[in-house]
Design a protein around this motif. Structure first.
Motif, mmCIF file in Angstrom:
data_model
loop_
_atom_site.group_PDB
_atom_site.id
_atom_site.type_symbol
_atom_site.label_atom_id
_atom_site.label_comp_id
_atom_site.label_asym_id
_atom_site.label_seq_id
_atom_site.Cartn_x
_atom_site.Cartn_y
_atom_site.Cartn_z
ATOM 1 N N GLU A 178 0.910 -1.211 -0.058
ATOM 2 C CA GLU A 178 0.048 -0.093 -0.054
ATOM 3 C C GLU A 178 0.728 1.322 -0.049
ATOM 4 O O GLU A 178 1.867 1.223 0.492
ATOM 5 C CB GLU A 178 -0.860 0.002 1.211
ATOM 6 N N SER A 182 -2.981 3.600 -3.074
ATOM 7 C CA SER A 182 -2.705 2.534 -4.184
ATOM 8 C C SER A 182 -2.348 1.449 -3.498
ATOM 9 O O SER A 182 -1.779 1.305 -2.533
ATOM 10 C CB SER A 182 -1.712 2.746 -5.065
ATOM 11 N N CYS A 183 -2.961 -0.015 -4.011
ATOM 12 C CA CYS A 183 -2.378 -1.252 -3.513
ATOM 13 C C CYS A 183 -1.942 -1.943 -4.737
ATOM 14 O O CYS A 183 -2.923 -2.490 -5.422
ATOM 15 C CB CYS A 183 -3.449 -1.904 -2.646
ATOM 16 N N ALA A 184 -0.733 -2.259 -4.772
ATOM 17 C CA ALA A 184 -0.286 -3.092 -5.725
ATOM 18 C C ALA A 184 -0.190 -4.740 -5.222
ATOM 19 O O ALA A 184 0.634 -4.839 -4.020
ATOM 20 C CB ALA A 184 1.165 -2.705 -5.952
ATOM 21 N N ARG A 204 -10.350 -0.177 -9.517
ATOM 22 C CA ARG A 204 -9.065 -1.141 -9.850
ATOM 23 C C ARG A 204 -8.814 -1.321 -11.253
ATOM 24 O O ARG A 204 -9.568 -0.858 -11.929
ATOM 25 C CB ARG A 204 -9.887 -2.556 -9.504
ATOM 26 N N LYS A 245 -2.792 -3.206 -14.292
ATOM 27 C CA LYS A 245 -1.634 -2.971 -13.161
ATOM 28 C C LYS A 245 -1.747 -3.647 -11.929
ATOM 29 O O LYS A 245 -0.854 -3.267 -11.188
ATOM 30 C CB LYS A 245 -1.601 -1.511 -13.140
ATOM 31 N N THR A 255 -3.664 -3.384 -9.632
ATOM 32 C CA THR A 255 -3.782 -2.357 -8.441
ATOM 33 C C THR A 255 -5.037 -2.096 -8.059
ATOM 34 O O THR A 255 -5.689 -1.766 -9.029
ATOM 35 C CB THR A 255 -2.542 -0.938 -9.108
ATOM 36 N N TYR A 314 -7.498 0.901 -6.048
ATOM 37 C CA TYR A 314 -7.129 2.526 -5.747
ATOM 38 C C TYR A 314 -8.081 2.936 -4.701
ATOM 39 O O TYR A 314 -9.145 2.318 -4.623
ATOM 40 C CB TYR A 314 -7.207 3.494 -6.787
#
Length: 116
Positions: free
Chosen positions: A6, A21-23, A71, A75, A77, A79
């Motif tokens: 995060e 963001s959460c990758a 989302r 990516k 990810t 958000y």
């Protein structure tokens, strides 16, 4: 096992905005129903926003109309756009799968502090 990172937190004045963001390391993990959670000092972790695999969203009453979850599968990810921030939004924010059976290890989270 997928790993979550995060980012995007920080110090912001009341009324301000942040985009978290959460990758995810796993290419398919975020295609699950995902959620953003937060934990304030001395309180239990709570879910604030969720998004289904089909893209439907739902929010806690405390953030409805101010936060938007989205989302990007390409990516990997997820958000969280946070607007009109309030001091009571101060917490560490995390993302993970919505269903407990699908959740992976929690990441470090990202600190959000709303203060003047």
């Amino acid at each position: 096992q997928p790993q979550l990172v995060e980012s995007g937190g920080g110090l912001v004045q009341p009324g301000g905005s942040l985009r978290l963001s959460c990758a995810a390391s796993g290419s398919r993990f975020i295609s699950n129903a995902m959620a953003w959670y937060r934990q304030a000092p001395g309180k239990q972790r709570e879910m604030v926003a969720r998004i289904t695999g089909g893209g439907s969203t739902n929010y806690a009453d405390s953030v409805k109309g101010r936060f938007t979850i989205s989302r990007d599968n390409a990516k990997n990810t997820v958000y969280l756009q946070m607007n009109s921030l309030k001091p009571e939004d101060t917490a560490v924010y995390y993302c993970n799968a919505l269903l407990i059976t699908l959740q992976t290890d929690w990441g470090q989270g990202t600190q959000v502090t709303v203060s003047s």
